[in-house]
Design a protein around this motif. Structure first.
Motif, mmCIF file in Angstrom:
data_model
loop_
_atom_site.group_PDB
_atom_site.id
_atom_site.type_symbol
_atom_site.label_atom_id
_atom_site.label_comp_id
_atom_site.label_asym_id
_atom_site.label_seq_id
_atom_site.Cartn_x
_atom_site.Cartn_y
_atom_site.Cartn_z
ATOM 1 N N MET A 1 0.808 -1.207 0.000
ATOM 2 C CA MET A 1 0.000 0.000 0.000
ATOM 3 C C MET A 1 0.847 1.266 0.000
ATOM 4 O O MET A 1 0.348 2.329 -0.291
ATOM 5 C CB MET A 1 -0.933 0.018 1.210
ATOM 6 N N GLY A 2 2.107 1.156 0.350
ATOM 7 C CA GLY A 2 2.985 2.311 0.368
ATOM 8 C C GLY A 2 3.186 2.903 -1.019
ATOM 9 O O GLY A 2 3.301 4.114 -1.181
ATOM 10 N N VAL A 3 3.214 2.026 -2.035
ATOM 11 C CA VAL A 3 3.392 2.486 -3.415
ATOM 12 C C VAL A 3 2.177 3.289 -3.862
ATOM 13 O O VAL A 3 2.317 4.324 -4.527
ATOM 14 C CB VAL A 3 3.627 1.275 -4.356
ATOM 15 N N LEU A 4 0.987 2.845 -3.469
ATOM 16 C CA LEU A 4 -0.241 3.563 -3.830
ATOM 17 C C LEU A 4 -0.250 4.965 -3.220
ATOM 18 O O LEU A 4 -0.623 5.931 -3.891
ATOM 19 C CB LEU A 4 -1.465 2.785 -3.365
ATOM 20 N N LYS A 5 0.216 5.083 -1.985
ATOM 21 C CA LYS A 5 0.244 6.399 -1.341
ATOM 22 C C LYS A 5 1.243 7.314 -2.041
ATOM 23 O O LYS A 5 0.964 8.505 -2.233
ATOM 24 C CB LYS A 5 0.600 6.273 0.134
ATOM 25 N N VAL A 6 2.379 6.779 -2.465
ATOM 26 C CA VAL A 6 3.366 7.591 -3.177
ATOM 27 C C VAL A 6 2.810 8.057 -4.518
ATOM 28 O O VAL A 6 2.949 9.222 -4.900
ATOM 29 C CB VAL A 6 4.685 6.803 -3.364
ATOM 30 N N VAL A 7 2.143 7.168 -5.237
ATOM 31 C CA VAL A 7 1.558 7.517 -6.536
ATOM 32 C C VAL A 7 0.484 8.584 -6.366
ATOM 33 O O VAL A 7 0.430 9.568 -7.115
ATOM 34 C CB VAL A 7 0.982 6.260 -7.236
ATOM 35 N N LEU A 8 -0.382 8.428 -5.369
ATOM 36 C CA LEU A 8 -1.437 9.413 -5.126
ATOM 37 C C LEU A 8 -0.857 10.758 -4.679
ATOM 38 O O LEU A 8 -1.374 11.810 -5.062
ATOM 39 C CB LEU A 8 -2.425 8.890 -4.078
ATOM 40 N N THR A 9 0.230 10.715 -3.917
ATOM 41 C CA THR A 9 0.864 11.958 -3.480
ATOM 42 C C THR A 9 1.482 12.702 -4.658
ATOM 43 O O THR A 9 1.361 13.922 -4.770
ATOM 44 C CB THR A 9 1.932 11.672 -2.409
ATOM 45 N N VAL A 10 2.140 11.974 -5.551
ATOM 46 C CA VAL A 10 2.721 12.595 -6.751
ATOM 47 C C VAL A 10 1.614 13.176 -7.624
ATOM 48 O O VAL A 10 1.729 14.304 -8.127
ATOM 49 C CB VAL A 10 3.579 11.577 -7.529
ATOM 50 N N LEU A 11 0.530 12.448 -7.796
ATOM 51 C CA LEU A 11 -0.610 12.942 -8.574
ATOM 52 C C LEU A 11 -1.207 14.191 -7.919
ATOM 53 O O LEU A 11 -1.561 15.151 -8.606
ATOM 54 C CB LEU A 11 -1.671 11.849 -8.702
ATOM 55 N N PHE A 12 -1.271 14.187 -6.604
ATOM 56 C CA PHE A 12 -1.780 15.337 -5.852
ATOM 57 C C PHE A 12 -0.913 16.575 -6.092
ATOM 58 O O PHE A 12 -1.425 17.669 -6.310
ATOM 59 C CB PHE A 12 -1.831 14.973 -4.362
ATOM 60 N N LEU A 74 -6.100 10.886 0.721
ATOM 61 C CA LEU A 74 -4.774 10.803 1.331
ATOM 62 C C LEU A 74 -4.812 10.943 2.849
ATOM 63 O O LEU A 74 -3.876 10.530 3.537
ATOM 64 C CB LEU A 74 -3.854 11.865 0.730
ATOM 65 N N ASN A 75 -5.877 11.485 3.402
ATOM 66 C CA ASN A 75 -5.977 11.656 4.849
ATOM 67 C C ASN A 75 -6.818 10.598 5.536
ATOM 68 O O ASN A 75 -7.132 10.731 6.719
ATOM 69 C CB ASN A 75 -6.540 13.050 5.184
ATOM 70 N N LEU A 76 -7.176 9.547 4.834
ATOM 71 C CA LEU A 76 -7.977 8.487 5.448
ATOM 72 C C LEU A 76 -7.145 7.550 6.339
ATOM 73 O O LEU A 76 -7.695 6.795 7.118
ATOM 74 C CB LEU A 76 -8.689 7.654 4.366
ATOM 75 N N ASN A 77 -5.837 7.578 6.201
ATOM 76 C CA ASN A 77 -4.921 6.739 7.002
ATOM 77 C C ASN A 77 -5.210 5.259 6.865
ATOM 78 O O ASN A 77 -5.211 4.515 7.855
ATOM 79 C CB ASN A 77 -4.942 7.165 8.466
ATOM 80 N N ILE A 78 -5.466 4.789 5.669
ATOM 81 C CA ILE A 78 -5.660 3.367 5.426
ATOM 82 C C ILE A 78 -4.397 2.722 4.855
ATOM 83 O O ILE A 78 -4.408 1.571 4.466
ATOM 84 C CB ILE A 78 -6.854 3.123 4.474
ATOM 85 N N TYR A 79 -3.310 3.475 4.841
ATOM 86 C CA TYR A 79 -2.064 3.003 4.218
ATOM 87 C C TYR A 79 -1.048 2.547 5.252
ATOM 88 O O TYR A 79 0.122 2.804 5.146
ATOM 89 C CB TYR A 79 -1.440 4.144 3.376
ATOM 90 N N LYS A 80 -1.441 1.842 6.268
ATOM 91 C CA LYS A 80 -0.503 1.450 7.326
ATOM 92 C C LYS A 80 0.166 0.152 7.053
ATOM 93 O O LYS A 80 -0.007 -0.698 6.428
ATOM 94 C CB LYS A 80 -1.219 1.387 8.660
#
Length: 80
Positions: A1-12, A74-80
């Motif tokens: 899930m860490g990769v998904l958060k990085v991709v979403l952050t870059v898109l953001f 990005l603020n849902l904190n489901i990426y733990k």
């Protein structure tokens, strides 16, 4: 899930930069106030939605919606 958060952050970040550029490209609402006596009824005044300015407004609204959606995701904190 860490990769998904990085991709979403870059898109953001890309959406943030694009949103700033689009807002800076738009005319101010006070542009053309010197012609209050009816110049707003010209061809460009009536068809502003079909012009480049209208396209910029639509793109800004779409990117603003994506910005808010990604901010919530990005603020849902489901990426733990």
């Amino acid at each position: 899930m860490g990769v998904l958060k990085v991709v979403l952050t870059v898109l953001f970040i890309i959406i943030c930069i694009a949103l700033v550029v689009l807002v800076l490209m738009q005319e101010g609402k006070s542009a053309g106030l010197g012609a209050i006596s009816g110049a707003a009824e010209t061809y460009w005044g009536k068809n502003k939605g079909r012009s480049m300015e209208g396209l910029l407004v639509k793109l800004t609204k779409g990117l603003a919606f994506l910005f808010m959606l990604l901010a919530v995701i990005l603020n849902l904190n489901i990426y733990k």
